[in-house]
Design a protein around this motif. Sequence first.
Motif, short mmCIF file in Angstrom:
data_model
loop_
_atom_site.label_atom_id
_atom_site.label_comp_id
_atom_site.label_asym_id
_atom_site.label_seq_id
_atom_site.Cartn_x
_atom_site.Cartn_y
_atom_site.Cartn_z
N PRO A 28 0.82 -1.21 0.00
CA PRO A 28 0.00 0.00 0.00
C PRO A 28 0.86 1.26 0.00
O PRO A 28 2.05 1.23 0.33
N ASP A 29 0.23 2.38 -0.38
CA ASP A 29 0.94 3.65 -0.46
C ASP A 29 1.30 4.22 0.91
O ASP A 29 2.19 5.05 1.02
N LYS A 30 0.59 3.79 1.94
CA LYS A 30 0.85 4.31 3.29
C LYS A 30 0.88 3.16 4.29
O LYS A 30 0.34 2.10 4.04
N GLY A 31 1.50 3.42 5.43
CA GLY A 31 1.50 2.43 6.50
C GLY A 31 2.49 1.30 6.33
O GLY A 31 2.33 0.23 6.91
N VAL A 32 3.54 1.53 5.53
CA VAL A 32 4.54 0.49 5.29
C VAL A 32 5.93 1.08 5.51
O VAL A 32 6.22 2.19 5.08
N ALA A 33 6.78 0.30 6.18
CA ALA A 33 8.18 0.68 6.35
C ALA A 33 9.04 -0.46 5.82
O ALA A 33 8.65 -1.63 5.92
N VAL A 34 10.19 -0.12 5.26
CA VAL A 34 11.08 -1.13 4.70
C VAL A 34 12.49 -0.93 5.25
O VAL A 34 13.00 0.20 5.27
N ALA A 35 13.09 -2.03 5.67
CA ALA A 35 14.48 -2.03 6.10
C ALA A 35 15.26 -2.97 5.20
O ALA A 35 14.77 -4.04 4.84
N GLN A 52 20.77 -5.34 -3.81
CA GLN A 52 22.01 -6.06 -4.08
C GLN A 52 21.86 -7.54 -3.75
O GLN A 52 21.03 -7.93 -2.92
N GLU A 53 22.69 -8.36 -4.36
CA GLU A 53 22.73 -9.80 -4.08
C GLU A 53 22.87 -10.02 -2.58
O GLU A 53 23.70 -9.39 -1.92
N GLY A 54 22.02 -10.89 -2.03
CA GLY A 54 22.10 -11.25 -0.62
C GLY A 54 21.41 -10.29 0.34
O GLY A 54 21.43 -10.52 1.55
N ASP A 55 20.81 -9.21 -0.17
CA ASP A 55 20.12 -8.26 0.71
C ASP A 55 19.01 -8.95 1.50
O ASP A 55 18.35 -9.87 0.99
N ASP A 56 18.85 -8.51 2.72
CA ASP A 56 17.80 -9.01 3.61
C ASP A 56 16.80 -7.87 3.80
O ASP A 56 17.10 -6.89 4.48
N ILE A 57 15.64 -8.00 3.18
CA ILE A 57 14.62 -6.95 3.23
C ILE A 57 13.53 -7.34 4.21
O ILE A 57 13.03 -8.47 4.16
N VAL A 58 13.20 -6.41 5.08
CA VAL A 58 12.11 -6.61 6.04
C VAL A 58 11.05 -5.56 5.76
O VAL A 58 11.34 -4.36 5.70
N ILE A 59 9.82 -6.02 5.58
CA ILE A 59 8.69 -5.13 5.32
C ILE A 59 7.77 -5.16 6.53
O ILE A 59 7.33 -6.23 6.95
N LEU A 60 7.54 -3.98 7.07
CA LEU A 60 6.67 -3.84 8.24
C LEU A 60 5.41 -3.08 7.83
O LEU A 60 5.51 -2.01 7.23
N LYS A 61 4.27 -3.64 8.18
CA LYS A 61 3.00 -2.98 7.88
C LYS A 61 2.36 -2.54 9.17
O LYS A 61 2.25 -3.32 10.12
N ALA A 62 1.94 -1.29 9.20
CA ALA A 62 1.24 -0.76 10.38
C ALA A 62 -0.17 -1.36 10.43
O ALA A 62 -0.79 -1.62 9.40
#
Length: 66
Positions: A28-35, A52-62
């Motif tokens: 969604p356009d709002k309420g999301v944070a990404v690390a 990048q190769e091997g990146d660890d992405i965490v998506i947090l939704k409010a």
Amino acid sequence: MNIKINNEPAIVSDGMKLASIATMLQLPDKGVAVAVNNAMVPRTEWATHTVQEGDDIVILKAFCGG
């Protein structure tokens, strides 16, 4: 290219931007944070942040609740 999204393996194209991943995941356009690799990436940088190769992405939704 191999990465992780919320601890799940994922394969994305080389040179893919964080904004493209957000679109792919229909975030969604709002309420999301990404690390990426434990560092928050502001939404204003998603279009320029290259994954990048091997990146660890965490998506947090409010969410509401208590």
